[in-house]
Design a protein around this motif. Structure first.
Motif, PDB file in Angstrom:
ATOM      1  N   LYS A  61       0.828  -1.208   0.000  1.00 35.60           N
ATOM      2  CA  LYS A  61       0.000   0.000   0.000  1.00 35.60           C
ATOM      3  C   LYS A  61       0.861   1.257   0.000  1.00 35.60           C
ATOM      4  CE  LYS A  61      -3.657   2.254   2.693  1.00 35.60           C
ATOM      5  NZ  LYS A  61      -4.521   2.153   3.910  1.00 35.60           N
ATOM      6  N   GLU A  62       1.893   1.272   0.848  1.00 37.67           N
ATOM      7  CA  GLU A  62       2.769   2.432   0.920  1.00 37.67           C
ATOM      8  C   GLU A  62       3.608   2.571  -0.346  1.00 37.67           C
ATOM      9  OE1 GLU A  62       2.440   4.606   3.274  1.00 37.67           O
ATOM     10  OE2 GLU A  62       0.943   3.328   4.239  1.00 37.67           O
ATOM     11  N   LEU A  63       4.110   1.441  -0.858  1.00 35.54           N
ATOM     12  CA  LEU A  63       4.928   1.461  -2.067  1.00 35.54           C
ATOM     13  C   LEU A  63       4.116   1.970  -3.256  1.00 35.54           C
ATOM     14  CD1 LEU A  63       7.643   0.728  -3.399  1.00 35.54           C
ATOM     15  CD2 LEU A  63       6.738  -1.577  -3.782  1.00 35.54           C
ATOM     16  N   ASP A  64       2.857   1.596  -3.312  1.00 32.68           N
ATOM     17  CA  ASP A  64       1.985   2.034  -4.395  1.00 32.68           C
ATOM     18  C   ASP A  64       1.850   3.551  -4.407  1.00 32.68           C
ATOM     19  OD1 ASP A  64      -0.019   1.348  -6.532  1.00 32.68           O
ATOM     20  OD2 ASP A  64      -1.332   2.413  -5.157  1.00 32.68           O
ATOM     21  N   SER A  65       1.680   4.150  -3.246  1.00 26.84           N
ATOM     22  CA  SER A  65       1.543   5.604  -3.163  1.00 26.84           C
ATOM     23  C   SER A  65       2.833   6.314  -3.547  1.00 26.84           C
ATOM     24  CB  SER A  65       1.134   6.022  -1.741  1.00 26.84           C
ATOM     25  OG  SER A  65      -0.176   5.593  -1.467  1.00 26.84           O
ATOM     26  N   LEU A  66       3.961   5.755  -3.120  1.00 31.05           N
ATOM     27  CA  LEU A  66       5.248   6.358  -3.464  1.00 31.05           C
ATOM     28  C   LEU A  66       5.498   6.302  -4.974  1.00 31.05           C
ATOM     29  CD1 LEU A  66       7.401   4.904  -0.551  1.00 31.05           C
ATOM     30  CD2 LEU A  66       6.668   7.270  -0.818  1.00 31.05           C
ATOM     31  N   ALA A  67       5.169   5.170  -5.580  1.00 32.04           N
ATOM     32  CA  ALA A  67       5.328   5.027  -7.029  1.00 32.04           C
ATOM     33  C   ALA A  67       4.391   5.984  -7.764  1.00 32.04           C
ATOM     34  CB  ALA A  67       5.053   3.588  -7.446  1.00 32.04           C
TER      35      ALA A  67
END
Length: 234
Positions: A61-67
């Motif tokens: 979830k966090e990686l998706d937002s950063l990407a």
């Protein structure tokens, strides 16, 4: 192993976004469009694979937002920055603001970050969106800048319009306006009327205006949302 598959697609989204940023620095408008669209495809499949494999995770979830912030926040801001900079040539009445005005493009990055942070903590956005999604915002800007660069002579009027649009789209991203999702649970017409209408318009718009038709499609998406939202409130 399967829990890492969605994150692989997320990383591919991020990689595409990084390339789009470098293309924006070089003024390669077509390739910015290509890699942001590619990033949006990877963004779709990371969520699709997570649901298919039931491979949900907090890090995903966090990686998706950063990407997404890179692909749909920074990359479109950079292409807007490049366009405004090139538009404020020596003949422009706004030439004296050439070292200041283009940086206004990064307001889009700021509001994209706010939008993504809001999405992560908002439990209402499971089947639809509240506010304009960052991929839709990004697709609008990259296709608009590409079309303006290819088909129009840069002018102060266009720069003024871009500044106004930056404000409008930034506010739309953090607005409380419900916007329908393009996720299709079934292929039935009932319940998917707006989605099919948008797809038909998109095909027609791209056939007529090529890449700039994407920007027209996003405008149509917003209009459909506002009309349906008004009907619900009534």
């Amino acid at each position: 192993m399967k829990k890492h598959i969605p994150n692989l697609f997320t990383c591919l989204n991020l990689f595409s976004g990084c390339i789009a940023c470098t293309m924006a620095f070089q003024g390669e408008y077509f390739w910015v469009v290509f890699f942001v669209i590619l990033g949006s495809i990877f963004d779709f499949f990371d969520g699709f694979m997570a649901r298919l494999l039931k491979a949900y995770s907090d890090i995903g979830k966090e990686l998706d937002s950063l990407a997404d912030l890179v692909s749909f926040g920074v990359a479109p801001s950079l292409i807007v920055f490049h366009y405004i900079t090139s538009a404020l040539g020596a003949e422009s009445a706004l030439h004296s603001l050439q070292n200041i005005l283009p940086y206004f493009a990064f307001v889009l990055t700021i509001f994209s970050a706010l939008r993504l942070a809001k999405f992560n903590i908002d439990t209402r956005q499971t089947t639809s969106f509240i506010g304009l999604p960052t991929p839709a915002n990004a697709l609008f800007w990259i296709s608009l800048c590409y079309g303006l660069n290819e088909k129009f002579v840069a002018s102060d009027t266009i720069v003024y319009i871009i500044i106004v649009l930056i404000v409008i789209f930034s506010l739309l991203m953090v607005s409380e306006i419900p916007m329908f999702s393009l996720k299709v649970k079934n292929l039935k017409l009932k319940g998917n009327e707006l989605k099919y209408l948008l797809i038909i318009f998109c095909i027609a718009a791209i056939a007529i205006w090529q890449i700039m038709g994407i920007a027209a499609t996003i405008i149509f998406y917003i209009a459909l949302t506002l009309v349906s939202y008004k009907k619900v409130k009534e």
